[in-house]
Design an enzyme around this catalytic site. Structure first.
Site, PDB file in Angstrom:
ATOM      1  N   ILE A  36       0.736  -1.314   0.135  1.00 35.98           N
ATOM      2  CA  ILE A  36      -0.085   0.066   0.118  1.00 35.98           C
ATOM      3  C   ILE A  36       0.826   1.197   0.138  1.00 35.98           C
ATOM      4  O   ILE A  36       0.497   2.231  -0.495  1.00 35.98           O
ATOM      5  CB  ILE A  36      -1.111  -0.165   1.114  1.00 35.98           C
ATOM      6  CG1 ILE A  36      -2.049   0.943   1.008  1.00 35.98           C
ATOM      7  CG2 ILE A  36      -0.261   0.411   2.402  1.00 35.98           C
ATOM      8  CD1 ILE A  36      -3.241   0.759   2.000  1.00 35.98           C
ATOM      9  N   GLU A 105       6.369  -4.677  11.238  1.00 34.33           N
ATOM     10  CA  GLU A 105       5.127  -3.946  11.395  1.00 34.33           C
ATOM     11  C   GLU A 105       4.065  -4.839  11.293  1.00 34.33           C
ATOM     12  O   GLU A 105       3.349  -4.821  12.359  1.00 34.33           O
ATOM     13  CB  GLU A 105       5.162  -2.864  10.314  1.00 34.33           C
ATOM     14  CG  GLU A 105       3.651  -1.975  10.390  1.00 34.33           C
ATOM     15  CD  GLU A 105       3.479  -1.101   9.112  1.00 34.33           C
ATOM     16  OE1 GLU A 105       2.163  -0.849   8.975  1.00 34.33           O
ATOM     17  OE2 GLU A 105       4.390  -0.934   8.447  1.00 34.33           O
ATOM     18  N   HIS A 110       5.905 -12.358   5.525  1.00 32.59           N
ATOM     19  CA  HIS A 110       5.827 -11.643   4.394  1.00 32.59           C
ATOM     20  C   HIS A 110       7.318 -11.414   3.915  1.00 32.59           C
ATOM     21  O   HIS A 110       8.127 -10.944   4.359  1.00 32.59           O
ATOM     22  CB  HIS A 110       4.987 -10.534   4.195  1.00 32.59           C
ATOM     23  CG  HIS A 110       5.372  -9.307   5.167  1.00 32.59           C
ATOM     24  ND1 HIS A 110       4.949  -9.550   6.803  1.00 32.59           N
ATOM     25  CD2 HIS A 110       6.197  -8.258   5.173  1.00 32.59           C
ATOM     26  CE1 HIS A 110       5.406  -8.351   7.296  1.00 32.59           C
ATOM     27  NE2 HIS A 110       6.279  -7.606   6.446  1.00 32.59           N
TER      28      HIS A 110
END
Ligand code: 5GP
Length: 127
Positions: A36, A105, A110
């Protein structure tokens, strides 16, 4: 080692379809989608569909099928977004942050696939 997985993390919500994503690739055990807040022209996040906090959790507890699927999906994403060396913009970096020192975070495993420009050195020398 017992790993605690928080199923309210943002990627768990994406996997449940509660938050939209810009999907690049979906396989049996893996989802890849655009970050994002991209840090490079190509910035794709690749996550396993299973509930794993980080890479060492995944390596310890995922099935061989999940590990094979995830590893192959990362490679496939590199090809799909044309960062494979020798093709397109040529070259990429894989990053998987874990824990506090890794400045992770989102507590769901990932891998960041970064590319589309020369990325500079891997780490700033801090001390
Ligand atoms: P970390 O710091 O955990 O390695 O990286 C987390 C990444 O997730 C960041 O690059 C951040 O921009 C991305 N991110 C956080 N929330 C969302 C979201 O809701 N959707 C997408 N696509 N990426 C997100």
């Amino acid at each position: 080692m017992a790993y605690a997985y928080d199923d309210q993390n943002i990627f768990a919500k994406i996997l449940r379809g509660e938050i939209p994503n810009s999907t690049v690739l979906e396989t049996d055990h893996t989802l890849a989608f655009n970050d994002i807040q991209p840090q490079a022209p190509v910035h794709v996040l690749v996550i396993p569909k299973g509930a794993y906090v980080n890479h060492d959790h995944f390596a310890a507890e995922a099935s061989d099928a999940e590990i094979a699927d995830y590893t192959r999906a990362i490679g496939q994403v590199c090809q799909m977004v044309s960062v494979t060396p020798g093709a397109g913009d040529g070259g990429y970096r894989l990053i998987s942050n874990a824990g506090d020192a890794g400045v992770q975070e989102v507590p769901h495993l990932h891998v960041h696939v970064l590319g589309g420009r020369v990325l500079g050195r891997m780490l700033e020398k801090a001390d």
